[in-house]
Design an enzyme around this catalytic site. Sequence first.
Site, PDB file in Angstrom:
ATOM      1  N   GLU A 146      70.466 -16.219  -6.956  1.00 53.94           N
ATOM      2  CA  GLU A 146      69.713 -16.464  -8.205  1.00 53.94           C
ATOM      3  C   GLU A 146      70.591 -16.964  -9.359  1.00 53.94           C
ATOM      4  O   GLU A 146      70.550 -16.411 -10.459  1.00 53.94           O
ATOM      5  CB  GLU A 146      68.963 -15.184  -8.614  1.00 53.94           C
ATOM      6  CG  GLU A 146      67.997 -14.718  -7.551  1.00 53.94           C
ATOM      7  CD  GLU A 146      67.344 -13.367  -7.836  1.00 53.94           C
ATOM      8  OE1 GLU A 146      67.536 -12.825  -8.935  1.00 53.94           O
ATOM      9  OE2 GLU A 146      66.643 -12.857  -6.934  1.00 53.94           O
ATOM     10  N   ASN A 189      70.941 -18.109  -2.102  1.00 55.02           N
ATOM     11  CA  ASN A 189      69.597 -17.526  -2.030  1.00 55.02           C
ATOM     12  C   ASN A 189      68.945 -17.536  -3.412  1.00 55.02           C
ATOM     13  O   ASN A 189      69.587 -17.170  -4.402  1.00 55.02           O
ATOM     14  CB  ASN A 189      69.749 -16.067  -1.540  1.00 55.02           C
ATOM     15  CG  ASN A 189      68.440 -15.393  -1.206  1.00 55.02           C
ATOM     16  OD1 ASN A 189      67.629 -15.942  -0.455  1.00 55.02           O
ATOM     17  ND2 ASN A 189      68.227 -14.196  -1.739  1.00 55.02           N
ATOM     18  N   HIS A 225      58.605 -15.061  -2.790  1.00 51.89           N
ATOM     19  CA  HIS A 225      57.768 -14.001  -3.369  1.00 51.89           C
ATOM     20  C   HIS A 225      56.542 -14.697  -3.975  1.00 51.89           C
ATOM     21  O   HIS A 225      56.673 -15.397  -4.982  1.00 51.89           O
ATOM     22  CB  HIS A 225      58.517 -13.259  -4.477  1.00 51.89           C
ATOM     23  CG  HIS A 225      59.689 -12.464  -3.985  1.00 51.89           C
ATOM     24  ND1 HIS A 225      59.542 -11.341  -3.206  1.00 51.89           N
ATOM     25  CD2 HIS A 225      61.018 -12.628  -4.155  1.00 51.89           C
ATOM     26  CE1 HIS A 225      60.733 -10.839  -2.925  1.00 51.89           C
ATOM     27  NE2 HIS A 225      61.654 -11.611  -3.482  1.00 51.89           N
ATOM     28  N   GLU A 254      62.874 -13.254   1.678  1.00 49.16           N
ATOM     29  CA  GLU A 254      62.306 -12.064   1.011  1.00 49.16           C
ATOM     30  C   GLU A 254      60.792 -12.180   0.929  1.00 49.16           C
ATOM     31  O   GLU A 254      60.165 -11.823  -0.070  1.00 49.16           O
ATOM     32  CB  GLU A 254      62.894 -11.919  -0.403  1.00 49.16           C
ATOM     33  CG  GLU A 254      64.406 -11.823  -0.420  1.00 49.16           C
ATOM     34  CD  GLU A 254      65.000 -11.608  -1.806  1.00 49.16           C
ATOM     35  OE1 GLU A 254      64.242 -11.273  -2.746  1.00 49.16           O
ATOM     36  OE2 GLU A 254      66.217 -11.780  -1.950  1.00 49.16           O
TER      37      GLU A 254
HETATM   38  O1  G3I Z   1      68.237   4.527  -6.768  1.00 51.87           O
HETATM   39  C1  G3I Z   1      67.766   4.746  -8.093  1.00 51.87           C
HETATM   40  C2  G3I Z   1      67.322   6.173  -8.282  1.00 51.87           C
HETATM   41  O2  G3I Z   1      68.443   7.018  -8.142  1.00 51.87           O
HETATM   42  C3  G3I Z   1      66.709   6.320  -9.677  1.00 51.87           C
HETATM   43  O3  G3I Z   1      66.210   7.602  -9.842  1.00 51.87           O
HETATM   44  C4  G3I Z   1      65.575   5.328  -9.852  1.00 51.87           C
HETATM   45  C5  G3I Z   1      64.959   5.390 -11.258  1.00 51.87           C
HETATM   46  O4  G3I Z   1      64.585   4.137 -11.725  1.00 51.87           O
HETATM   47  O5  G3I Z   1      66.076   4.033  -9.636  1.00 51.87           O
HETATM   48  C6  G3I Z   1      66.605   3.832  -8.338  1.00 51.87           C
HETATM   49  O6  G3I Z   1      67.064   2.521  -8.247  1.00 51.87           O
HETATM   50  C7  G3I Z   1      66.092   1.496  -8.139  1.00 51.87           C
HETATM   51  C8  G3I Z   1      66.383   0.710  -6.878  1.00 51.87           C
HETATM   52  O7  G3I Z   1      65.496  -0.376  -6.769  1.00 51.87           O
HETATM   53  C9  G3I Z   1      66.262   1.548  -5.619  1.00 51.87           C
HETATM   54  O8  G3I Z   1      64.961   2.021  -5.474  1.00 51.87           O
HETATM   55  C10 G3I Z   1      66.184   0.595  -9.336  1.00 51.87           C
HETATM   56  O9  G3I Z   1      65.785   1.312 -10.499  1.00 51.87           O
HETATM   57  C11 G3I Z   1      65.307  -0.609  -9.158  1.00 51.87           C
HETATM   58  O10 G3I Z   1      65.549  -1.526 -10.224  1.00 51.87           O
HETATM   59  C12 G3I Z   1      65.649  -1.290  -7.844  1.00 51.87           C
HETATM   60  O11 G3I Z   1      64.759  -2.365  -7.672  1.00 51.87           O
HETATM   61  C13 G3I Z   1      65.170  -3.342  -6.734  1.00 51.87           C
HETATM   62  C14 G3I Z   1      65.326  -4.674  -7.417  1.00 51.87           C
HETATM   63  O12 G3I Z   1      65.670  -5.657  -6.453  1.00 51.87           O
HETATM   64  C15 G3I Z   1      66.411  -4.629  -8.483  1.00 51.87           C
HETATM   65  O13 G3I Z   1      66.567  -5.867  -9.087  1.00 51.87           O
HETATM   66  C16 G3I Z   1      64.108  -3.431  -5.654  1.00 51.87           C
HETATM   67  O14 G3I Z   1      64.080  -2.206  -4.911  1.00 51.87           O
HETATM   68  C17 G3I Z   1      64.430  -4.592  -4.728  1.00 51.87           C
HETATM   69  O15 G3I Z   1      63.334  -4.802  -3.858  1.00 51.87           O
HETATM   70  C18 G3I Z   1      64.649  -5.857  -5.533  1.00 51.87           C
HETATM   71  O16 G3I Z   1      64.990  -6.896  -4.641  1.00 51.87           O
HETATM   72  C19 G3I Z   1      65.212  -8.181  -5.233  1.00 51.87           C
HETATM   73  C20 G3I Z   1      66.267  -8.881  -4.401  1.00 51.87           C
HETATM   74  O17 G3I Z   1      67.426  -8.086  -4.327  1.00 51.87           O
HETATM   75  C21 G3I Z   1      66.603 -10.251  -4.999  1.00 51.87           C
HETATM   76  N1  G3I Z   1      65.417 -11.048  -5.158  1.00 51.87           N
HETATM   77  C22 G3I Z   1      64.309 -10.410  -5.862  1.00 51.87           C
HETATM   78  C23 G3I Z   1      63.961  -9.078  -5.227  1.00 51.87           C
HETATM   79  C24 G3I Z   1      62.743  -8.451  -5.883  1.00 51.87           C
HETATM   80  O18 G3I Z   1      62.996  -8.132  -7.215  1.00 51.87           O
END
Ligand code: G3I
Length: 432
Positions: A146, A189, A225, A254
């Site tokens: 990105e 990507n 997406h 994705e």
């Molecule tokens: O692990 C912590 C946890 O300890 C905490 O209590 C909780 C509270 O918010 O957060 C948890 O972390 C989260 C993490 O996912 C794991 O669940 C983050 O807040 C959250 O921001 C994170 O989101 C991820 C996101 O990327 C971050 O940018 C999504 O799961 C994940 O699906 C998403 O994936 C991205 C790809 O990497 C890149 N392309 C876009 C795609 C969708 O956004």
Amino acid sequence: MVGFLTAASVLALSGPASAASTLGGAAAAKGRYFGAAVAAGHLGESPYAATLDTEFNAVTPENEMKWDAVERSRNSFTFGSADQIVGHAQGKGMKIRGHTLVWHSQLPGWVSGLNASDLRSAMNNHITKVMQHYQGKIYAWDVVNEAFQDGNSGARRSSPFQDKLGDGFIEEAFRTARAADPNAKLCYNDYNTDGQNAKSNAVYNMVKDFKARGVPIDCVGFQSHFNSQSPVPGDYQQNLQRFAALGVDVQITELDIEGSGSAQADNYRRVTQACLAVSRCTGITVWGIPDKYSWRASGTPLLFDDNYGKKPAYSAVLAALGGSGDGGGGGRTCTVSYAETQRWGDRFNGQVTVRAGNSAISGWTVTVTVRSAQSVSTTWNGSPSWDSSGKVMTMRPNGNGNLGAGATTSFGFTVMANGDWSAPTIGSCTAS
Ligand code: G3I
């Protein structure tokens, strides 16, 4: 004669006919992989792991390989959760996509605080240490993720890397990556690059320039997406094709498509067909397994519902891959939902509702797994059979197997809690 029959039945079990009843098997028959983004925290949930192991032949750690997960403080690496996914995938012979080495998001604060020369060495150290840890285990790495802006400028996105190291950071990251693990495919990507637009044109020009100058790049990932604001573009396949023509593999990295029913299924079918039509499209990864664990769960964008039931989108993908079209049900699908309906001091009643998909069905099978302390004392409206542990009940119809498209029936059971009031795990519904 007996020997001949035995050999024939072994062939029937292990040959393409059985392989093509799963996403991974059907994709493999087309020379491709079909993967899912996986979270280490869900691997202990048995229907999650069972669906992963049965249906998919590739994984991408959803968050576990990101910078904030593996190098939270400078040059101190923690690979525990990522190793868990890699170990699981390797044990099942699955391909692994590494995601992601250089990205502006999920980046620890210490990285953005560095001056240019420290940032350059931190970036190269991160790429090298992470790739070397997984050397020989990763099919393809998202080296840079990105790096371009949305909108119609085609410009680079502001990030610590872009702002301090300039345009050359992407090339430097790819050169470092090639040296760290010469056997992994190296991908760029991005999202909103799925059709031809200013952003994908900018990525296209970068890849063309890299190929012309011998900068190592092997693949481009199209995140894909989609939702109603960002639908599958009409020129999706042409866009994949023009990148492939530059001499790189293309991968759908994705995939998720918000929606439901046949509209969602049609979109998934189009994406699958587009990949199959482009010989250098080497595989598809969906961004999660059941809807409930999607990063945008409210949009129900995945192939399995919250109870791991196969959605119409699943059947559409499997059919597009040349699989049996329905996982064995002849176009017939069903889904399940669960509710606790009554509770007493020592026990509770559970009810499972079975709903037929877009076609009428004449039978259904659902598994119900209770906790180790619990036991099922009675059941109704179904015909149960039990595994040897006594905790897994396979329920089939008891005169209520014929359901019209979208129609429902339900069965119920009483669970003796023995102190554990957790809901049972309801497996996916198989229709016949
Ligand atoms: O692990 C912590 C946890 O300890 C905490 O209590 C909780 C509270 O918010 O957060 C948890 O972390 C989260 C993490 O996912 C794991 O669940 C983050 O807040 C959250 O921001 C994170 O989101 C991820 C996101 O990327 C971050 O940018 C999504 O799961 C994940 O699906 C998403 O994936 C991205 C790809 O990497 C890149 N392309 C876009 C795609 C969708 O956004």
